[in-house]
Scaffold this motif. Sequence first.
Motif, PDB file in Angstrom:
ATOM      1  N   GLY A 175       0.739  -1.244   0.122  1.00 57.31           N
ATOM      2  CA  GLY A 175      -0.062   0.020  -0.022  1.00 57.31           C
ATOM      3  C   GLY A 175       0.826   1.295   0.053  1.00 57.31           C
ATOM      4  O   GLY A 175       2.237   1.040  -0.102  1.00 57.31           O
ATOM      5  N   ILE A 207       7.686   7.242   2.376  1.00 59.95           N
ATOM      6  CA  ILE A 207       9.096   7.196   1.683  1.00 59.95           C
ATOM      7  C   ILE A 207       9.864   8.458   1.615  1.00 59.95           C
ATOM      8  O   ILE A 207       9.118   9.488   1.032  1.00 59.95           O
ATOM      9  N   ILE A 239       9.944  13.311  -7.064  1.00 61.46           N
ATOM     10  CA  ILE A 239       8.528  12.460  -6.878  1.00 61.46           C
ATOM     11  C   ILE A 239       7.914  12.980  -5.793  1.00 61.46           C
ATOM     12  O   ILE A 239       8.554  12.694  -4.732  1.00 61.46           O
ATOM     13  N   HIS A 272       1.461   9.674  -3.466  1.00 66.47           N
ATOM     14  CA  HIS A 272       0.741   8.946  -2.121  1.00 66.47           C
ATOM     15  C   HIS A 272       0.147   7.830  -2.747  1.00 66.47           C
ATOM     16  O   HIS A 272      -1.089   7.203  -1.946  1.00 66.47           O
ATOM     17  N   HIS A 273       0.758   6.978  -3.437  1.00 69.09           N
ATOM     18  CA  HIS A 273       0.356   5.477  -3.887  1.00 69.09           C
ATOM     19  C   HIS A 273       1.431   4.726  -3.500  1.00 69.09           C
ATOM     20  O   HIS A 273       2.524   5.080  -3.219  1.00 69.09           O
ATOM     21  N   LYS A 274       1.296   3.375  -3.673  1.00 68.43           N
ATOM     22  CA  LYS A 274       2.164   2.354  -3.265  1.00 68.43           C
ATOM     23  C   LYS A 274       3.247   2.332  -4.175  1.00 68.43           C
ATOM     24  O   LYS A 274       2.907   2.743  -5.316  1.00 68.43           O
ATOM     25  N   LEU A 275       4.407   2.080  -3.914  1.00 70.61           N
ATOM     26  CA  LEU A 275       5.701   1.768  -4.647  1.00 70.61           C
ATOM     27  C   LEU A 275       5.545   0.683  -5.519  1.00 70.61           C
ATOM     28  O   LEU A 275       5.269  -0.300  -4.966  1.00 70.61           O
ATOM     29  N   VAL A 276       5.635   0.753  -6.848  1.00 68.05           N
ATOM     30  CA  VAL A 276       5.314  -0.193  -7.739  1.00 68.05           C
ATOM     31  C   VAL A 276       6.762  -0.534  -8.464  1.00 68.05           C
ATOM     32  O   VAL A 276       6.874  -1.491  -9.090  1.00 68.05           O
ATOM     33  N   GLY A 277       7.729   0.096  -8.323  1.00 71.05           N
ATOM     34  CA  GLY A 277       8.966  -0.293  -8.847  1.00 71.05           C
ATOM     35  C   GLY A 277       8.950   0.046 -10.184  1.00 71.05           C
ATOM     36  O   GLY A 277       8.008   0.660 -11.184  1.00 71.05           O
ATOM     37  N   GLY A 278      10.099   0.236 -10.767  1.00 72.78           N
ATOM     38  CA  GLY A 278      10.231   0.625 -12.412  1.00 72.78           C
ATOM     39  C   GLY A 278      10.963   1.860 -12.846  1.00 72.78           C
ATOM     40  O   GLY A 278      11.197   2.120 -13.822  1.00 72.78           O
ATOM     41  N   LEU A 279      10.569   2.919 -12.034  1.00 72.90           N
ATOM     42  CA  LEU A 279      11.124   4.125 -12.214  1.00 72.90           C
ATOM     43  C   LEU A 279      12.741   4.082 -11.583  1.00 72.90           C
ATOM     44  O   LEU A 279      12.924   3.324 -10.504  1.00 72.90           O
ATOM     45  N   ILE A 325      12.494  12.475  -3.302  1.00 75.10           N
ATOM     46  CA  ILE A 325      11.324  11.769  -3.024  1.00 75.10           C
ATOM     47  C   ILE A 325      10.333  11.668  -1.812  1.00 75.10           C
ATOM     48  O   ILE A 325      11.157  11.399  -0.863  1.00 75.10           O
ATOM     49  N   THR A 326       9.370  12.208  -2.100  1.00 72.17           N
ATOM     50  CA  THR A 326       8.354  11.966  -0.961  1.00 72.17           C
ATOM     51  C   THR A 326       6.944  11.597  -1.212  1.00 72.17           C
ATOM     52  O   THR A 326       6.189  11.834  -2.032  1.00 72.17           O
ATOM     53  N   ILE A 327       6.880  10.232  -0.445  1.00 76.36           N
ATOM     54  CA  ILE A 327       5.570   9.448  -0.652  1.00 76.36           C
ATOM     55  C   ILE A 327       5.031   9.318   0.644  1.00 76.36           C
ATOM     56  O   ILE A 327       5.805   9.178   1.667  1.00 76.36           O
ATOM     57  N   ARG A 328       3.898   9.586   0.738  1.00 77.17           N
ATOM     58  CA  ARG A 328       3.173   9.553   2.170  1.00 77.17           C
ATOM     59  C   ARG A 328       2.037   8.982   2.186  1.00 77.17           C
ATOM     60  O   ARG A 328       1.046   9.120   1.124  1.00 77.17           O
ATOM     61  N   PRO A 329       1.413   8.073   3.051  1.00 75.83           N
ATOM     62  CA  PRO A 329       0.121   7.668   2.973  1.00 75.83           C
ATOM     63  C   PRO A 329      -0.889   8.526   3.443  1.00 75.83           C
ATOM     64  O   PRO A 329      -1.705   8.028   4.387  1.00 75.83           O
ATOM     65  N   LYS A 366      -8.565   2.542  -4.354  1.00 76.30           N
ATOM     66  CA  LYS A 366      -7.251   1.969  -3.759  1.00 76.30           C
ATOM     67  C   LYS A 366      -7.494   1.243  -2.536  1.00 76.30           C
ATOM     68  O   LYS A 366      -6.606   0.414  -2.364  1.00 76.30           O
TER      69      LYS A 366
END
Lengths: 306, 306
Positions: A107, A111, B93, B96-103, B111-115, B297
């Motif tokens: 989910g 990060i 980047i 607020h989505h799950k990390l899917v890989g590939g980038l 990089i800032t990702i938050r739930p 989601k």
Amino acid sequence: MTVQVFGHKSPDTDSTGSPIIWAWYLSEIKGIPATPALLGEPNTEAAFMLQRWELEKPAIIDDVADGTPVVIVDTNNPAELPANINGADIQGIIDHHKLVGGLETKGPIDITIRPVACTATIMHDLIGDDMSRMPNRIKCAMLTCILSDTLEFRSPTTTDHDRAVAEKLAGQLGISIPDYAAEMFAAKSDVSAFSDAELLRMDSKEYEVEGTRFRVSVLETTAPATVLARTDSLIETMQTVAAEDGVDQVLLFVVDILNEEATLLVPNDLVKSLAASSFGASATSDTVVLPGVVSRKKQIIPNLKL
Amino acid sequence: MTVQVFGHKSPDTDSTGSPIIWAWYLSEIKGIPATPALLGEPNTEAAFMLQRWELEKPAIIDDVADGTPVVIVDTNNPAELPANINGADIQGIIDHHKLVGGLETKGPIDITIRPVACTATIMHDLIGDDMSRMPNRIKCAMLTCILSDTLEFRSPTTTDHDRAVAEKLAGQLGISIPDYAAEMFAAKSDVSAFSDAELLRMDSKEYEVEGTRFRVSVLETTAPATVLARTDSLIETMQTVAAEDGVDQVLLFVVDILNEEATLLVPNDLVKSLAASSFGASATSDTVVLPGVVSRKKQIIPNLKL
């Protein structure tokens, strides 16, 4: 379930100290049970940090069970993490390396990746006002991580912000940065207890250039002569290590922290040619000096060519 | 070189508004020339936002040239980005989505990702004290993004923090959230101008379940009857869209925002069986109601089973 916080395999100071910092923050400030872990034996500088500030050595773990809650620090590269990392419940990533892809989360999670020299610098910012509640021994770990990753601000990876955070911490702790860094680097430079194979693997990242797979190893030291006295046996051992680890060639850069230069061991024509293409360096013996080169991330990896 | 800031293909409100917010921040506050871009036509709600607050519609781009500096917002999924995204110079980047890989990035970047529910909520925090310098029309975009992604706080993706930021903004702007959200949702619900194929692709993500590839499409509306009146032709068009887009089946969930339920169109036995396995719903006609389901989601994707 207790959150396991860990960095990469072959733990250096940042990969040993940052899990301790973040496990403290999660458990003491956020109320989330958390424990630091290591994916291998800490290097001599990291071991010095633990002993110097009476920090408990984190448990060394081999792998993580399915569903274990984990926070990954100081890497986002699955190759540097436990085999089952994508089976774990990854709850956060704090890192300062390029995104390599390959990690997946179930989910959205927290990060934070920033282009600074050290994971601990990012943690300082994330912890924010709660820094006032951090015990001195954890602050000492934070300072040690930053001085280690920046080579006392000599590395070109150093940002103004890394330096400002380190200087603020040193001021609060009453620590002289030059004196303490000299202690740290002396500890790092004492490699007498390590075998040649251990030295070649101590601070090493795999990297591929035009189909040839390298183990790019770095030894940061204030006493390069001690390491370079072992050049013959290190070169001999490179073949065994390369074969065991499934790479084509081991590269060893002995980084002289104080003089800000690296000496590359030159075991064969492949490395001789690589030294010329990558660094314009003409090797006439089994070593070649690369003036100004201290950072694998900024100066070695981006320049590697065959 | 000007930084291009963009979200995902099929731009919704967050993927239209967040690039505008971040391009403002980079250029006006950080002094880095930046411009927002779109990877397709904005949906009706996003178009409403642009018009309502007199925001210039960003240029629609097809792909990015090698080396173009870009900041990616509201996704980290290469499949939702320009074909040449890994050839670009990705500088940041925010997602607020799950990390899917590939980038992959060439060096360490921000990089800032938050739930949280919305990219704009994260931007609010990253901008920090400089929020005081944000023009009202950009604040209006930020509020619109949050109310859109949270369905006015009804979606289970909503965090206390999304709500707090939206309420603070609305207070500063003198906007009544219920009145404004009703305006937004009415705009989103006016789908008369769109063909069936456009509706099926408007807010859609590809997702694979046990080897079967789905296009999981959602239509959020306050007037579900208007869409459901087109059930027959939508079902007929699903086959064409699936064939053109290389998936096995299109799923369309018509989300009734106000009553907090979704209606799934049931074109065949595959979807009938999926409705039963995934949601325990027994379909007896060409639609089935899923009470409480509003979030792809949190409630749709994690439950999909065959």
